[in-house]
Design a protein around this motif. Sequence first.
Motif, PDB file in Angstrom:
ATOM      1  N   ARG A 279      48.936   2.142 -18.106  1.00 57.15           N
ATOM      2  CA  ARG A 279      50.078   1.211 -18.072  1.00 57.15           C
ATOM      3  C   ARG A 279      49.987   0.110 -19.139  1.00 57.15           C
ATOM      4  N   ASP A 280      51.109  -0.642 -19.266  1.00 56.72           N
ATOM      5  CA  ASP A 280      51.147  -1.772 -20.214  1.00 56.72           C
ATOM      6  C   ASP A 280      50.126  -2.833 -19.825  1.00 56.72           C
ATOM      7  N   VAL A 281      49.617  -3.534 -20.824  1.00 53.80           N
ATOM      8  CA  VAL A 281      48.662  -4.615 -20.566  1.00 53.80           C
ATOM      9  C   VAL A 281      49.305  -5.923 -21.054  1.00 53.80           C
ATOM     10  N   ASN A 282      49.612  -6.802 -20.094  1.00 55.41           N
ATOM     11  CA  ASN A 282      50.258  -8.080 -20.440  1.00 55.41           C
ATOM     12  C   ASN A 282      49.210  -9.130 -20.787  1.00 55.41           C
ATOM     13  N   ILE A 283      49.317  -9.650 -22.005  1.00 50.23           N
ATOM     14  CA  ILE A 283      48.288 -10.580 -22.504  1.00 50.23           C
ATOM     15  C   ILE A 283      48.887 -11.969 -22.718  1.00 50.23           C
TER      16      ILE A 283
ATOM     17  N   LEU B 260      51.032 -19.831 -15.721  1.00 49.19           N
ATOM     18  CA  LEU B 260      50.908 -19.089 -14.452  1.00 49.19           C
ATOM     19  C   LEU B 260      52.195 -19.228 -13.639  1.00 49.19           C
ATOM     20  N   ASP B 261      52.753 -20.456 -13.621  1.00 46.15           N
ATOM     21  CA  ASP B 261      53.986 -20.657 -12.853  1.00 46.15           C
ATOM     22  C   ASP B 261      55.097 -19.747 -13.367  1.00 46.15           C
ATOM     23  N   GLU B 262      55.127 -19.541 -14.670  1.00 43.62           N
ATOM     24  CA  GLU B 262      56.229 -18.758 -15.237  1.00 43.62           C
ATOM     25  C   GLU B 262      55.958 -17.250 -15.250  1.00 43.62           C
ATOM     26  N   TYR B 263      54.704 -16.871 -15.484  1.00 44.36           N
ATOM     27  CA  TYR B 263      54.449 -15.446 -15.754  1.00 44.36           C
ATOM     28  C   TYR B 263      53.653 -14.720 -14.679  1.00 44.36           C
ATOM     29  N   PHE B 264      53.158 -15.439 -13.675  1.00 40.36           N
ATOM     30  CA  PHE B 264      52.283 -14.740 -12.723  1.00 40.36           C
ATOM     31  C   PHE B 264      52.859 -14.781 -11.313  1.00 40.36           C
ATOM     32  N   ALA B 265      53.431 -13.674 -10.882  1.00 40.42           N
ATOM     33  CA  ALA B 265      53.913 -13.512  -9.499  1.00 40.42           C
ATOM     34  C   ALA B 265      53.885 -12.017  -9.217  1.00 40.42           C
TER      35      ALA B 265
ATOM     36  N   ARG C 135      53.202  -9.884 -13.969  1.00 36.74           N
ATOM     37  CA  ARG C 135      51.743  -9.804 -14.048  1.00 36.74           C
ATOM     38  C   ARG C 135      51.218 -10.415 -15.347  1.00 36.74           C
ATOM     39  N   ILE C 136      50.020 -10.996 -15.238  1.00 33.87           N
ATOM     40  CA  ILE C 136      49.242 -11.301 -16.456  1.00 33.87           C
ATOM     41  C   ILE C 136      47.952 -10.515 -16.269  1.00 33.87           C
ATOM     42  N   ASP C 137      47.643  -9.619 -17.198  1.00 36.85           N
ATOM     43  CA  ASP C 137      46.414  -8.822 -17.058  1.00 36.85           C
ATOM     44  C   ASP C 137      45.242  -9.479 -17.775  1.00 36.85           C
ATOM     45  N   VAL C 138      45.565 -10.135 -18.895  1.00 42.06           N
ATOM     46  CA  VAL C 138      44.483 -10.620 -19.761  1.00 42.06           C
ATOM     47  C   VAL C 138      44.808 -12.007 -20.305  1.00 42.06           C
ATOM     48  N   LEU C 139      43.773 -12.855 -20.362  1.00 39.57           N
ATOM     49  CA  LEU C 139      43.894 -14.112 -21.097  1.00 39.57           C
ATOM     50  C   LEU C 139      42.932 -14.059 -22.285  1.00 39.57           C
TER      51      LEU C 139
ATOM     52  N   ARG D  26      38.676 -11.237 -12.419  1.00 38.67           N
ATOM     53  CA  ARG D  26      39.012 -10.041 -11.629  1.00 38.67           C
ATOM     54  C   ARG D  26      40.528  -9.815 -11.613  1.00 38.67           C
ATOM     55  N   ASP D  27      41.282 -10.828 -11.130  1.00 35.80           N
ATOM     56  CA  ASP D  27      42.753 -10.690 -11.152  1.00 35.80           C
ATOM     57  C   ASP D  27      43.257 -10.749 -12.594  1.00 35.80           C
ATOM     58  N   ILE D  28      42.631 -11.591 -13.377  1.00 35.77           N
ATOM     59  CA  ILE D  28      42.990 -11.700 -14.805  1.00 35.77           C
ATOM     60  C   ILE D  28      41.697 -11.599 -15.618  1.00 35.77           C
ATOM     61  N   VAL D  29      41.658 -10.647 -16.516  1.00 36.99           N
ATOM     62  CA  VAL D  29      40.490 -10.476 -17.403  1.00 36.99           C
ATOM     63  C   VAL D  29      40.528 -11.595 -18.449  1.00 36.99           C
ATOM     64  N   ILE D  30      39.369 -12.235 -18.678  1.00 39.12           N
ATOM     65  CA  ILE D  30      39.363 -13.372 -19.615  1.00 39.12           C
ATOM     66  C   ILE D  30      38.371 -13.150 -20.765  1.00 39.12           C
TER      67      ILE D  30
END
Length: 333
Positions: A164-168, A220-225, A231-235, A259-263
């Motif tokens: 799947r797509d990876v949202n960074i 996070l408020d805008e992009y993570f729900a 989703r945000i997969d990666v920071l 874990r929830d977001i790879v950093i």
Amino acid sequence: MKKILLPALLVTAAILLCAPFFMTGPPDEPAGDYGNKIVLGFAQLGAESEWRSASSESVKRAAEKYGVELMFENAQQKQENQIKAIRSFIAHRVDVIAFAPVVETDWDNVLLEARAERIPVILVDRKIQTEFSGLYVSFLGSDFTEEGVKAGRWLARKFGETGRDVNIVELRGTDGASPTRGRSEGFRDAISSDVRFRIVCSESGDFMRSKGRETMERILDEYFAPSEGRRIDVLFAHNDDMALGAVEAMEERGIAPGRDIVIISVDAQRSALEALEEGKLNCVVECSPYVGERLMEIVVSLVSGDEIPPAIFSEETMFTEDDPPESLPERPY
Ligand code: AHR
């Protein structure tokens, strides 16, 4: 009376004649004319991060060790303060000027002034872009593009299997600064061949922990729900301080960093390596602040009239979640 005075005068004269030799550094110290100290003007860009404090410390300690007289200015992250500091070094007729440029552009005028006074300039840590060539002798620091490439390649390996797509999300450093440009470009380059990787948001946190945290809170408020499909997969954070600020923002919201977001972050300071061990960061690309000794060697060589290479890069590595904790280095900062 005369009998006592003559030998005393002869001894005094002998001491005065030999004085320059007595003032030379002890034999086990590196070469340098300690009797006639080299004066180095260093314009540090600020104290925005732990990395920066370690870099300033490294320069100060090395100057002491090499017997170099250091004029040190902290520009509080303002280019005009750095330019003012460089002008004051020129007015003092220092032997060498070094500075860590806060941004890349608009240095030509002050560097032309240094050149007119025949004062050599060394760039430390960050690069600049100039209209005229030959305005500085050498660059000493890290390969920022390579750091971004390392981060991107690690990510490509990590998500190699997923379909799947990876949202960074990207937390950039100071806009206009060479590490920001280099890390952004290198990272994009390394992930560009795979269309699944999508940078959904890129904002500056100015290399500061507090701004990293504030910016991540907004993101996070805008992009993570996840329940609504956002989703945000990666920071990818351009330095450890911003990454650690973002970790705080995530934990505040019950999101598990690592874990929830790879950093992925850059620098490898002690607190980041600890976070890597705890599983809160996943990959830390090294950027070394320890340029002090190398800088002093260059300064001493320059004053002795030696040739200096136009660029000297630090050797750097990276640390990942797969490294056994005992293999991680002890960091003094
Ligand atoms: O120029 C180097 C960068 O500046 C470091 O990665 C960062 O921590 C610092 O503030």
